[in-house]
Design a protein around this motif. Structure first.
Motif, PDB file in Angstrom:
ATOM      1  N   ASN A   5       0.706  -1.155  -0.139  1.00 10.71           N
ATOM      2  CA  ASN A   5       0.294  -0.171   0.190  1.00 10.71           C
ATOM      3  C   ASN A   5       0.410   1.213  -0.026  1.00 10.71           C
ATOM      4  O   ASN A   5       0.470   1.883  -0.773  1.00 10.71           O
ATOM      5  N   GLN A   6       2.125   1.334   0.430  1.00 13.15           N
ATOM      6  CA  GLN A   6       2.716   2.464   1.099  1.00 13.15           C
ATOM      7  C   GLN A   6       3.416   2.306  -0.546  1.00 13.15           C
ATOM      8  O   GLN A   6       3.496   3.756  -0.984  1.00 13.15           O
ATOM      9  N   THR A   7       3.852   1.417  -1.434  1.00 11.72           N
ATOM     10  CA  THR A   7       4.325   1.676  -2.468  1.00 11.72           C
ATOM     11  C   THR A   7       3.598   2.790  -3.517  1.00 11.72           C
ATOM     12  O   THR A   7       4.000   3.060  -4.395  1.00 11.72           O
ATOM     13  N   ILE A   8       2.272   1.949  -3.647  1.00  9.28           N
ATOM     14  CA  ILE A   8       1.316   2.373  -4.858  1.00  9.28           C
ATOM     15  C   ILE A   8       0.366   4.369  -4.194  1.00  9.28           C
ATOM     16  O   ILE A   8       0.353   4.639  -5.092  1.00  9.28           O
ATOM     17  N   ASP A   9       0.697   3.878  -2.414  1.00  6.23           N
ATOM     18  CA  ASP A   9       0.702   5.491  -2.280  1.00  6.23           C
ATOM     19  C   ASP A   9       1.745   6.495  -2.457  1.00  6.23           C
ATOM     20  O   ASP A   9       1.214   7.656  -3.698  1.00  6.23           O
ATOM     21  N   GLU A  10       2.938   6.159  -2.609  1.00  4.09           N
ATOM     22  CA  GLU A  10       3.981   7.088  -3.595  1.00  4.09           C
ATOM     23  C   GLU A  10       4.345   6.297  -4.930  1.00  4.09           C
ATOM     24  O   GLU A  10       3.835   7.791  -5.577  1.00  4.09           O
ATOM     25  N   LEU A  11       4.172   5.853  -6.127  1.00  2.00           N
ATOM     26  CA  LEU A  11       3.589   5.861  -7.345  1.00  2.00           C
ATOM     27  C   LEU A  11       2.212   6.947  -7.396  1.00  2.00           C
ATOM     28  O   LEU A  11       2.539   7.530  -8.417  1.00  2.00           O
ATOM     29  N   GLY A 181       6.924   1.856 -13.301  1.00  2.00           N
ATOM     30  CA  GLY A 181       6.101   0.275 -12.935  1.00  2.00           C
ATOM     31  C   GLY A 181       6.036   0.309 -12.129  1.00  2.00           C
ATOM     32  O   GLY A 181       6.387   0.226 -10.796  1.00  2.00           O
ATOM     33  N   VAL A 182       5.297  -0.954 -11.549  1.00  2.00           N
ATOM     34  CA  VAL A 182       5.045  -1.139  -9.987  1.00  2.00           C
ATOM     35  C   VAL A 182       5.551  -3.180 -10.094  1.00  2.00           C
ATOM     36  O   VAL A 182       5.356  -4.097 -10.741  1.00  2.00           O
ATOM     37  N   PRO A 183       6.415  -2.489  -9.004  1.00  2.00           N
ATOM     38  CA  PRO A 183       6.456  -4.102  -8.441  1.00  2.00           C
ATOM     39  C   PRO A 183       6.311  -5.072  -9.106  1.00  2.00           C
ATOM     40  O   PRO A 183       4.719  -5.081  -8.050  1.00  2.00           O
ATOM     41  N   SER A 184       6.156  -5.997  -9.356  1.00  2.00           N
ATOM     42  CA  SER A 184       5.729  -7.439  -9.785  1.00  2.00           C
ATOM     43  C   SER A 184       6.148  -8.395  -8.906  1.00  2.00           C
ATOM     44  O   SER A 184       5.026  -9.568  -8.768  1.00  2.00           O
ATOM     45  N   ALA A 188       0.828  -8.646  -3.631  1.00  2.00           N
ATOM     46  CA  ALA A 188       0.137  -7.690  -2.576  1.00  2.00           C
ATOM     47  C   ALA A 188      -0.873  -6.468  -3.435  1.00  2.00           C
ATOM     48  O   ALA A 188      -0.834  -5.347  -2.904  1.00  2.00           O
ATOM     49  N   THR A 189       0.572  -5.866  -4.375  1.00  2.00           N
ATOM     50  CA  THR A 189       0.503  -4.282  -4.941  1.00  2.00           C
ATOM     51  C   THR A 189      -0.299  -4.512  -6.475  1.00  2.00           C
ATOM     52  O   THR A 189      -0.817  -3.631  -6.507  1.00  2.00           O
ATOM     53  N   LEU A 193      -3.162  -1.227  -5.721  1.00  2.00           N
ATOM     54  CA  LEU A 193      -3.535  -0.795  -7.404  1.00  2.00           C
ATOM     55  C   LEU A 193      -5.274  -0.470  -7.359  1.00  2.00           C
ATOM     56  O   LEU A 193      -5.610   0.068  -7.505  1.00  2.00           O
ATOM     57  N   LEU A 194      -5.742  -1.356  -6.806  1.00  2.00           N
ATOM     58  CA  LEU A 194      -7.097  -1.271  -6.812  1.00  2.00           C
ATOM     59  C   LEU A 194      -8.069  -1.117  -6.465  1.00  2.00           C
ATOM     60  O   LEU A 194      -8.987  -0.898  -6.284  1.00  2.00           O
ATOM     61  N   HIS A 195      -7.359  -0.793  -4.801  1.00  3.82           N
ATOM     62  CA  HIS A 195      -8.018   0.269  -3.971  1.00  3.82           C
ATOM     63  C   HIS A 195      -7.685   1.128  -3.867  1.00  3.82           C
ATOM     64  O   HIS A 195      -7.867   2.019  -2.879  1.00  3.82           O
ATOM     65  N   ALA A 196      -6.878   1.825  -5.157  1.00  5.68           N
ATOM     66  CA  ALA A 196      -5.617   2.863  -4.390  1.00  5.68           C
ATOM     67  C   ALA A 196      -7.248   4.128  -5.689  1.00  5.68           C
ATOM     68  O   ALA A 196      -6.918   5.557  -5.688  1.00  5.68           O
TER      69      ALA A 196
END
Length: 422
Positions: A5-11, A181-184, A188-189, A193-196
């Motif tokens: 979640n932190q990764t997606i928030d930052e991206l 790019g989102v880490p694969s 959990a990413t 992403l689906l909840h961002a």
């Protein structure tokens, strides 16, 4: 907050800043960077192929199947074709700012509905590295920032492509974070992403039925659903036989691992005795296994395996084809409406009335009349590239390109008018 979640928030936050920058860019600026990206991809062919070889080696070791290996594999020719698609996108009109409709009200207030970018687009896709480039350049041209979440099977290829595109964007004064790019490696990413919601404006899945249904079912972010391709070719009683043979063969054999490939052949019983042995000879020569119903097997013999109930609903993505004999056009349409996925359906006929009825009654994003199903493709339709083929009915349907990556805003301009009491 979890690591994903932190990764997606930052991206997502970086993507929103980049999207604000892109919204002000002119067509000339965007086209120039796209042309530079095309050249950069060709120049980096060796780098891309080296990364792709790692993915292919892992895929073969993991026995992911020939269809997925084909989708995963890049060649110098495929990279050149990808670059040409990027140039094609650069040559297309910019949808941003297009006036969908406009008028002046009696009080002098001017109203215009204009196309504007979505904002931040998330794309979740399986092992097709070309989607990385298609998604990035279509989003950039339409003024959107993009978060690209490819599969781990294409991790090396996707990372190399994203780095080349980001580097080229920065060299031309564009925010590199317009393409991320989102880490694969962390599954959990996808959920993050689906909840961002609030950071990502729309999510587009591109892949098999399992991925698409997971995204549609679990996303709180709006989704544009791209669908699987359970595609049919129907050979009508009035069909020109040579045309039907060529269209059926091309629809199945040209590239069986893609979503516009035919998966079921339906033949009117009046022409089945003549047509089926001829098409079977062609398809078998190409390595196709026929899964036939009882009427078809009575004509084809034991070389065709018996079709099961599951065959009619299967997107094979391989050299397999379900074959059935139908008594009428209505029976063909009924079969398609029961088993089709809403992607592409084709009829081969010499009857204008049969073509009209088929086109009006089948429920599909694309209907082919006397043409191969392989033409359902953004590039073939003149879109330069595509983000996917939508099988839903809102907000887009069929091959999705630049206009489908925009929404609209009403721009209302006055000279001090105010609204009176109701």
């Amino acid at each position: 907050m979890s690591d994903a979640n932190q990764t997606i928030d930052e991206l997502g936050r970086r993507a929103r800043d980049a999207a604000a920058d892109l919204a002000l860019r002119s067509r000339g600026e965007k086209d120039a960077v796209l042309l530079a990206m095309a050249d950069a991809l060709v120049a980096a062919t060796d780098e891309i192929l080296a990364a792709n070889a790692q993915d292919v080696e892992r895929g073969r070791a993991g026995d992911i199947g020939d269809a997925m290996i084909d989708r995963l594999t890049l060649t110098a020719e495929r990279i050149a074709a990808i670059a040409d698609q990027v140039r094609g996108v650069a040559a297309l009109p910019d949808p941003v700012g297009e006036v969908v409709r406009g008028y002046t009200m009696p009080n002098g207030v001017r109203v215009q509905q204009i196309r504007v970018p979505m904002g931040v687009v998330g794309i979740i896709y399986e092992g097709r590295p070309n989607v990385t480039v298609d998604g990035a350049v279509l989003c950039l041209k339409s003024g959107n920032a993009v978060l690209l979440r490819g599969s781990s099977s294409a991790a090396s290829s996707n990372a190399a492509l994203v780095e080349i595109l980001r580097r080229t964007a920065a060299e031309h004064g564009f925010p590199a974070d317009a393409i991320q790019g989102v880490p694969s490696e962390d599954r959990a990413t996808v959920s993050a992403l689906l909840h961002a919601r609030g950071l990502v404006d729309v999510v587009i899945p591109r892949g098999g039925a399992g991925l698409i249904q997971h995204v549609v079912t679990n996303s709180t972010v709006p989704v544009i659903e791209t669908g699987v391709g359970n595609v049919h070719v129907y050979v009508d009683s009035s069909a020109d036989e040579e045309m039907a043979l060529a269209i059926t063969e091309n629809s199945k054999v040209r590239r069986p691992s893609v979503c516009n490939a035919a998966e079921t052949l339906l033949v009117h019983h009046d022409v089945a005795e003549s047509f089926l042995p001829k098409i079977a000879q062609r398809l078998r020569a190409a390595g196709v296994t026929l899964h036939a119903d009882e009427q078809s097997r009575a004509i084809l013999g034991d070389d065709a395996v018996p079709a099961t109930d599951e065959d009619w609903d299967t997107e094979y993505l391989s050299l397999d084809l379900a074959v059935g004999v139908v008594d009428s056009l209505d029976a063909a349409v009924g079969h398609i409406r029961e088993h089709g996925s809403g992607h592409t359906e084709a009829i081969v006929t010499s009857s204008l009335e049969a073509a009209r009825r088929f086109s009006m009654q089948v429920d599909a994003a694309a209907v082919m009349v006397n043409a191969s199903t392989a033409f359902t493709d953004g590039g073939e339709f003149g879109f330069g590239a595509e983000i996917g083929i939508s099988t839903q009915k809102l907000h887009a349907r069929g091959p999705m390109a630049l206009p489908e990556l925009t929404t609209t805003t009403y721009l209302v301009q006055g000279e001090g008018q105010i609204r009176g009491a109701s």
